[in-house]
Design a protein around this motif. Structure first.
Motif, PDB file in Angstrom:
ATOM      1  N   THR A 141     -34.103   6.634  15.953  1.00  0.00           N
ATOM      2  CA  THR A 141     -32.787   6.892  15.276  1.00  0.00           C
ATOM      3  C   THR A 141     -32.022   5.664  15.213  1.00  0.00           C
ATOM      4  N   ILE A 142     -31.675   5.349  14.246  1.00  0.00           N
ATOM      5  CA  ILE A 142     -30.892   3.993  13.828  1.00  0.00           C
ATOM      6  C   ILE A 142     -29.196   4.346  14.194  1.00  0.00           C
ATOM      7  N   ILE A 143     -28.833   3.585  15.016  1.00  0.00           N
ATOM      8  CA  ILE A 143     -27.670   3.846  15.418  1.00  0.00           C
ATOM      9  C   ILE A 143     -26.319   2.621  15.095  1.00  0.00           C
ATOM     10  N   PRO A 144     -25.614   2.855  13.950  1.00  0.00           N
ATOM     11  CA  PRO A 144     -24.841   1.600  13.767  1.00  0.00           C
ATOM     12  C   PRO A 144     -23.629   2.086  14.830  1.00  0.00           C
ATOM     13  N   GLY A 145     -23.012   0.862  15.202  1.00  0.00           N
ATOM     14  CA  GLY A 145     -21.959   0.848  16.448  1.00  0.00           C
ATOM     15  C   GLY A 145     -20.912  -0.275  16.385  1.00  0.00           C
ATOM     16  N   LEU A 146     -19.903   0.040  16.945  1.00  0.00           N
ATOM     17  CA  LEU A 146     -18.866  -1.040  17.091  1.00  0.00           C
ATOM     18  C   LEU A 146     -19.248  -1.766  18.572  1.00  0.00           C
ATOM     19  N   SER A 147     -19.554  -1.257  19.508  1.00  0.00           N
ATOM     20  CA  SER A 147     -19.906  -1.954  20.735  1.00  0.00           C
ATOM     21  C   SER A 147     -20.879  -2.972  20.649  1.00  0.00           C
ATOM     22  N   ARG A 148     -20.875  -4.141  21.547  1.00  0.00           N
ATOM     23  CA  ARG A 148     -21.475  -5.287  21.198  1.00  0.00           C
ATOM     24  C   ARG A 148     -21.351  -6.059  19.987  1.00  0.00           C
ATOM     25  N   MET A 149     -19.852  -6.100  19.632  1.00  0.00           N
ATOM     26  CA  MET A 149     -19.566  -6.711  18.614  1.00  0.00           C
ATOM     27  C   MET A 149     -20.248  -6.147  17.345  1.00  0.00           C
TER      28      MET A 149
ATOM     29  N   GLY B 204     -31.601   0.953  17.973  1.00  0.00           N
ATOM     30  CA  GLY B 204     -32.572   1.727  17.647  1.00  0.00           C
ATOM     31  C   GLY B 204     -32.770   2.773  19.012  1.00  0.00           C
ATOM     32  N   GLN B 205     -32.669   4.012  18.807  1.00  0.00           N
ATOM     33  CA  GLN B 205     -33.063   4.898  19.913  1.00  0.00           C
ATOM     34  C   GLN B 205     -34.497   5.457  19.646  1.00  0.00           C
ATOM     35  N   VAL B 206     -35.215   5.373  20.718  1.00  0.00           N
ATOM     36  CA  VAL B 206     -36.595   5.869  20.596  1.00  0.00           C
ATOM     37  C   VAL B 206     -36.505   6.990  21.381  1.00  0.00           C
ATOM     38  N   GLU B 207     -36.976   8.026  20.824  1.00  0.00           N
ATOM     39  CA  GLU B 207     -37.241   9.663  21.601  1.00  0.00           C
ATOM     40  C   GLU B 207     -38.752  10.112  21.276  1.00  0.00           C
ATOM     41  N   GLY B 208     -38.981  11.264  22.020  1.00  0.00           N
ATOM     42  CA  GLY B 208     -39.998  11.992  21.784  1.00  0.00           C
ATOM     43  C   GLY B 208     -41.494  11.329  21.878  1.00  0.00           C
ATOM     44  N   VAL B 209     -41.764  10.223  22.265  1.00  0.00           N
ATOM     45  CA  VAL B 209     -43.044   9.411  22.558  1.00  0.00           C
ATOM     46  C   VAL B 209     -44.000  10.314  23.225  1.00  0.00           C
ATOM     47  N   ARG B 210     -45.128  10.568  22.237  1.00  0.00           N
ATOM     48  CA  ARG B 210     -46.093  11.370  22.862  1.00  0.00           C
ATOM     49  C   ARG B 210     -47.546  10.871  22.468  1.00  0.00           C
ATOM     50  N   VAL B 211     -48.258  10.810  23.413  1.00  0.00           N
ATOM     51  CA  VAL B 211     -49.710  10.464  23.012  1.00  0.00           C
ATOM     52  C   VAL B 211     -50.732  11.507  23.521  1.00  0.00           C
ATOM     53  N   ALA B 212     -51.526  12.023  22.614  1.00  0.00           N
ATOM     54  CA  ALA B 212     -52.570  13.164  22.997  1.00  0.00           C
ATOM     55  C   ALA B 212     -53.401  12.610  24.114  1.00  0.00           C
ATOM     56  N   ALA B 213     -53.596  13.394  25.050  1.00  0.00           N
ATOM     57  CA  ALA B 213     -54.513  13.293  26.234  1.00  0.00           C
ATOM     58  C   ALA B 213     -55.677  12.312  25.680  1.00  0.00           C
TER      59      ALA B 213
ATOM     60  N   CYS C 167     -37.262  -1.251  14.356  1.00  0.00           N
ATOM     61  CA  CYS C 167     -36.040  -1.459  14.574  1.00  0.00           C
ATOM     62  C   CYS C 167     -35.371  -2.681  14.201  1.00  0.00           C
ATOM     63  N   ARG C 168     -36.354  -3.846  14.566  1.00  0.00           N
ATOM     64  CA  ARG C 168     -35.962  -5.109  14.109  1.00  0.00           C
ATOM     65  C   ARG C 168     -35.751  -5.376  12.579  1.00  0.00           C
ATOM     66  N   ALA C 169     -36.830  -4.562  11.940  1.00  0.00           N
ATOM     67  CA  ALA C 169     -36.582  -4.572  10.382  1.00  0.00           C
ATOM     68  C   ALA C 169     -35.518  -4.153   9.995  1.00  0.00           C
ATOM     69  N   ARG C 170     -34.986  -2.950  10.580  1.00  0.00           N
ATOM     70  CA  ARG C 170     -33.538  -2.250  10.182  1.00  0.00           C
ATOM     71  C   ARG C 170     -32.458  -2.927  10.613  1.00  0.00           C
ATOM     72  N   GLY C 171     -32.468  -4.033  11.105  1.00  0.00           N
ATOM     73  CA  GLY C 171     -31.400  -4.706  11.702  1.00  0.00           C
ATOM     74  C   GLY C 171     -30.784  -4.527  13.050  1.00  0.00           C
ATOM     75  N   CYS C 172     -31.669  -3.983  13.854  1.00  0.00           N
ATOM     76  CA  CYS C 172     -31.120  -3.438  15.385  1.00  0.00           C
ATOM     77  C   CYS C 172     -31.309  -4.863  16.137  1.00  0.00           C
ATOM     78  N   ALA C 173     -30.276  -4.842  16.924  1.00  0.00           N
ATOM     79  CA  ALA C 173     -30.009  -5.895  18.004  1.00  0.00           C
ATOM     80  C   ALA C 173     -30.786  -5.405  19.232  1.00  0.00           C
ATOM     81  N   LEU C 174     -31.042  -4.211  19.661  1.00  0.00           N
ATOM     82  CA  LEU C 174     -31.660  -3.611  20.838  1.00  0.00           C
ATOM     83  C   LEU C 174     -32.438  -2.489  20.472  1.00  0.00           C
ATOM     84  N   VAL C 175     -33.148  -2.125  21.214  1.00  0.00           N
ATOM     85  CA  VAL C 175     -33.949  -0.884  21.173  1.00  0.00           C
ATOM     86  C   VAL C 175     -33.722  -0.009  22.566  1.00  0.00           C
TER      87      VAL C 175
END
Length: 154
Positions: free
Chosen positions: A74-82, A87-96, A115-123
């Motif tokens: 999920t790419i989250i635009p925000g006001l904090s951190r200037m 980028g919020q990473v969720e639901g990471v799963r790898v088959a056994a 995330c970097r390509a979408r302009g995120c400053a942190l993940v």
């Protein structure tokens, strides 16, 4: 032995059964997911909403035509951190069957680059306190356990 014979790509509706099965394939997931067929309508509604939202990315890793990994960004635009975007990473799963092949690391590195390509400053991501193997994995990839998270079930 690490392997790179997989492809990471955006998920399609046809991938939903495999994604749900991956989400349900552990102690925590069994208690909160429904991997029955056909997929529950709630999954279909959620996937449609995600695909309509340009800030949502559901990805799958495929090996030999079989989905063996997944994650959501999920790419989250925000006001904090200037005004930084994160980028919020969720639901990471790898088959056994694909663990220990380098797929988990490839998925996370793919997410970071996306995330970097979408302009995120942190993940950022969260992981359940009981997933100690995941904690070591994320530490090894350079993530820092910097926050204490809270949830409120509605």
């Amino acid at each position: 032995m690490p392997s790179s014979d997989f492809v990471i790509r955006p998920a399609t509706t046809d991938d939903l059964p495999a994604i749900i099965a991956l989400l349900a394939d552990d102690v925590l997931g069994r208690a909160r997911e429904d991997a029955g067929m056909p997929p529950a309508k709630a999954y279909l509604r959620a996937f449609d909403a995600m695909m309509a939202d340009g800030n949502q990315i559901q990805a799958v890793a495929e090996r030999g035509g079989t989905v063996v990994g997944t994650l959501q960004i999920t790419i989250i635009p925000g006001l904090s951190r200037m005004g930084q975007t994160r980028g919020q990473v969720e639901g990471v799963r790898v088959a056994a069957s694909a663990r220990g092949t380098g797929l988990g690391e490839a998925l996370i590195r793919w997410a970071i680059e996306t995330c970097r390509a979408r302009g995120c400053a942190l993940v950022q991501l969260t992981t359940d306190r009981s997933r100690t193997d995941a904690h070591r994995f994320y530490d090894r990839l350079g993530f820092t356990a910097s926050h204490l998270g809270y949830k409120l079930t509605l």
